[in-house]
Design a protein around this motif. Structure first.
Motif, PDB file in Angstrom:
ATOM      1  N   TYR A  81       0.909  -1.022   0.130  1.00 39.89           N
ATOM      2  CA  TYR A  81       0.009  -0.059  -0.079  1.00 39.89           C
ATOM      3  C   TYR A  81       0.819   1.314  -0.009  1.00 39.89           C
ATOM      4  N   ALA A  82       2.102   1.165  -0.177  1.00 37.54           N
ATOM      5  CA  ALA A  82       2.894   2.180  -0.133  1.00 37.54           C
ATOM      6  C   ALA A  82       3.080   3.028  -1.412  1.00 37.54           C
ATOM      7  N   THR A  83       3.008   4.384  -1.518  1.00 39.08           N
ATOM      8  CA  THR A  83       2.789   5.152  -2.510  1.00 39.08           C
ATOM      9  C   THR A  83       4.254   5.783  -2.762  1.00 39.08           C
ATOM     10  N   HIS A 156      -0.800   6.200 -12.060  1.00 39.52           N
ATOM     11  CA  HIS A 156      -1.128   5.389 -11.315  1.00 39.52           C
ATOM     12  C   HIS A 156      -0.287   4.938 -10.107  1.00 39.52           C
ATOM     13  N   PRO A 157      -0.965   5.045  -8.781  1.00 38.51           N
ATOM     14  CA  PRO A 157       0.079   4.730  -7.801  1.00 38.51           C
ATOM     15  C   PRO A 157       0.568   3.487  -7.481  1.00 38.51           C
ATOM     16  N   PHE A 158      -0.060   2.373  -8.174  1.00 39.10           N
ATOM     17  CA  PHE A 158       0.537   0.890  -8.042  1.00 39.10           C
ATOM     18  C   PHE A 158       0.940   0.339  -9.277  1.00 39.10           C
ATOM     19  N   HIS A 159       0.365   0.685 -10.516  1.00 35.20           N
ATOM     20  CA  HIS A 159       0.754   0.035 -11.632  1.00 35.20           C
ATOM     21  C   HIS A 159       2.437   0.586 -12.301  1.00 35.20           C
ATOM     22  N   PRO A 344     -10.551  14.853  -7.429  1.00 35.23           N
ATOM     23  CA  PRO A 344     -10.364  13.656  -7.511  1.00 35.23           C
ATOM     24  C   PRO A 344      -9.523  13.168  -6.373  1.00 35.23           C
ATOM     25  N   VAL A 345      -9.713  11.923  -6.039  1.00 35.12           N
ATOM     26  CA  VAL A 345      -9.246  11.070  -4.919  1.00 35.12           C
ATOM     27  C   VAL A 345      -7.881  11.071  -5.101  1.00 35.12           C
ATOM     28  N   ALA A 346      -7.317  10.778  -6.556  1.00 37.61           N
ATOM     29  CA  ALA A 346      -5.920  10.520  -6.905  1.00 37.61           C
ATOM     30  C   ALA A 346      -5.279  12.003  -6.657  1.00 37.61           C
ATOM     31  N   GLY A 453      -4.196   4.709  -1.894  1.00 37.42           N
ATOM     32  CA  GLY A 453      -3.488   5.702  -2.647  1.00 37.42           C
ATOM     33  C   GLY A 453      -3.421   7.022  -1.560  1.00 37.42           C
ATOM     34  N   THR A 454      -4.730   7.289  -1.139  1.00 37.15           N
ATOM     35  CA  THR A 454      -4.656   8.364  -0.052  1.00 37.15           C
ATOM     36  C   THR A 454      -3.711   8.279   1.233  1.00 37.15           C
TER      37      THR A 454
END
Length: 514
Positions: A81-83, A156-159, A344-346, A453-454
């Motif tokens: 879950y780390a960004t 994208h935070p995880f891709h 936007p949440v991102a 991501g938040t």
């Protein structure tokens, strides 16, 4: 022997030609961009069900992966879950790799060569995006919703393919990427109405007598529809040079192919290239279902007591092909009152409000309340950080949600019938009573995506969820969220097995059970 230029060198050469002043900042951004992509790749290697990984051995200094051919891959203890980019080096046996593309090449597993090319472009394009950031960062709170989207630089935070834009030259990335803050001139292509599929109320300003006028992204016009010359963003083709001006200025959003008209609606255009995982055309089926789906979305959102609004689809049109199609929908700005902002949440990290653990818990409670209520009703949202927006009061308090782009909902006829809600005529791919599929859709996008991501780390996500779930109704869906591994799309596996139909899934350690 002559070696082809690397993605990093190709972008450097492109910058030298069109924006040489950015070259020093681009070079400085490359190590951090490689680490950001390597961190995302390590998440996939550590958690995706990859067939050539036969064992995972956590230890005090990190994680070791045993490969089917006997080699071993060593890296830090993963936080799914780390960004932040916390992985700077991974060892394959005794050799250290800082470059994710080179690591994937050396792994030499099925389709690794093609994926390595994608990773190389992702890291190089990410460095280009970071090079274009304003000095000193963004200034103040934006006035318009689309300005928030320009502040999402890393994608994208995880891709691992967070910034992969195949087929885009440097000039085109600068001209069309929202993080570069351009104004994009959409082409307006008139086609005979009797050759078009049109649903909803197509705007009058997009009609020309007996013709339907379809907004077209300039990249699509140049590379797919051949109405301009490739590599020359926005240059009209012969037909347009000889006719009246047919263009409209717009601001690109995070989705790249969706753009905001000044003080007006949003326009989703066809963009027939692969960004992250998907080709961004607009299927004829989605055009046909858009009006029904929009009305259905409004009706179920009305059952949330004002906590959720759906941006209505105003009209959709396709000229016989997914390559020449567009959707016009409301701006999320329609759902804010004086003094409020919709973000936007991102893009929440750019506001600063999400740094507070108490705020994150309140936001998580709002999002889970809405998501679980709709899931119980029979609608699973694809509530990732791009589709989901939050309305903030002037003091930054989250008060309600806005959801856009209904194309990836999952709908359960059985659950809807339980609540007396009729099932509309929807594409078959959207309809399922499989509880696992429904929960994967919501939890994978909302919890493992938007909320993770938040919060930015496993411990922070756990703290937000622990507070958020205390007073939520104890439904079977909540029990699954609390007691089972957390589903997430297996993004690395999906890029290494692109011919597989549908999504592939990983099971992440549940932060509430750690």
């Amino acid at each position: 022997m002559h070696r082809p230029p690397t993605a990093e060198a190709e972008i450097a050469d492109g910058l030298a030609a069109v924006r040489p002043a950015l070259l020093p900042r681009y070079a400085a951004a490359l190590p951090g961009a490689r680490a950001a992509v390597l961190t995302r790749l390590w998440r996939g290697l550590a958690h995706d069900p990859l067939p050539w990984i036969t064992g995972r051995e956590p230890h005090r200094d990190g994680l070791t992966l045993r490969l089917a051919d006997g080699r071993r891959l060593h890296g830090p203890r993963p936080d799914p879950y780390a960004t932040a980019a916390y992985v700077t080096v991974v060892h394959l046996d005794e050799v250290a790799y800082e470059d994710p593309a080179l690591l994937m090449t050396r792994l030499a597993v099925p389709r690794s060569a093609a994926f390595a090319v994608e990773l190389a472009h992702s890291a190089a394009s990410l460095a280009l995006s970071r090079a274009g950031e304003p000095a000193g960062g963004p200034d103040g709170w934006p006035r318009w919703d689309w300005e928030w989207e320009q502040r999402v630089v890393d994608g994208h935070p995880f891709h691992p393919n967070c910034r992969s834009r195949p087929g885009f030259s440097v000039a085109e990335q600068l001209a069309y990427g929202p993080e570069h803050r351009p104004v994009v001139e959409l082409g307006l292509v008139p086609v005979p109405a009797d050759g078009c599929l049109v649903t909803g109320v197509w705007p009058e300003w997009l009609r020309d007598g007996g013709r339907v006028v379809i907004p077209v992204h300039p990249w699509q016009a140049a590379h797919v529809l051949k109405r301009g010359e490739p590599g020359e963003p926005g240059k009209p083709g012969k037909e347009e040079r000889e006719g009246p001006a047919r263009r409209v200025a717009a601001h690109p959003l995070m989705a790249l192919r969706t753009l905001a008209l000044p003080e007006g609606p949003h326009v989703k255009t066809a963009l027939s290239t692969r960004l992250t995982s998907s080709v961004r055309d607009i299927s004829l089926g989605s055009v046909a279902a858009s009006a029904v789906l929009s009305a259905f979305g409004e009706s179920v959102a009305a059952r949330t007591g004002g906590l959720l609004h759906i941006t209505r689809t105003l009209g959709a049109a396709a000229a016989g092909s997914p390559d020449l199609a567009a959707v016009v929908r409301e701006s999320p700005q329609e759902y804010v009152s004086a003094g409020e902002r919709v973000v936007p949440v991102a893009a929440l990290a750019a506001t600063g409000v999400s740094r507070s653990p108490a705020w994150r818990a309140r936001f998580a409670r709002l999002a889970l309340t809405v998501g679980l209520r709709l899931l119980d009703l029979g609608v699973a949202l694809e509530a990732h950080g791009q589709n989901l927006l939050v309305v903030l009061e002037p003091d930054g308090e989250p008060v309600r949600l806005v959801y856009r782009d209904l194309a990836d909902l999952r709908v359960s006829p059985e659950r809807l019938a339980r609540h007396g809600v009729p099932v509309p005529e929807l594409p078959a791919r959207m309809v399922t009573d499989d509880e696992r599929a429904l929960r994967r859709k919501l939890f994978g996008s909302l919890v493992a995506g938007a909320l993770a991501g938040t919060t930015g780390s496993g411990p922070a996500l756990r703290a937000a969820l622990e507070t958020a779930v205390r007073d939520l109704p104890r439904t079977p869906d909540l029990a699954a969220l609390l007691g089972e591994p957390l589903p997430a799309k297996a993004l690395t596996l999906m890029r290494l097995s692109p011919r597989a139909a549908g999504d592939e899934w990983a099971e992440l350690p549940n932060p509430l059970q750690v």
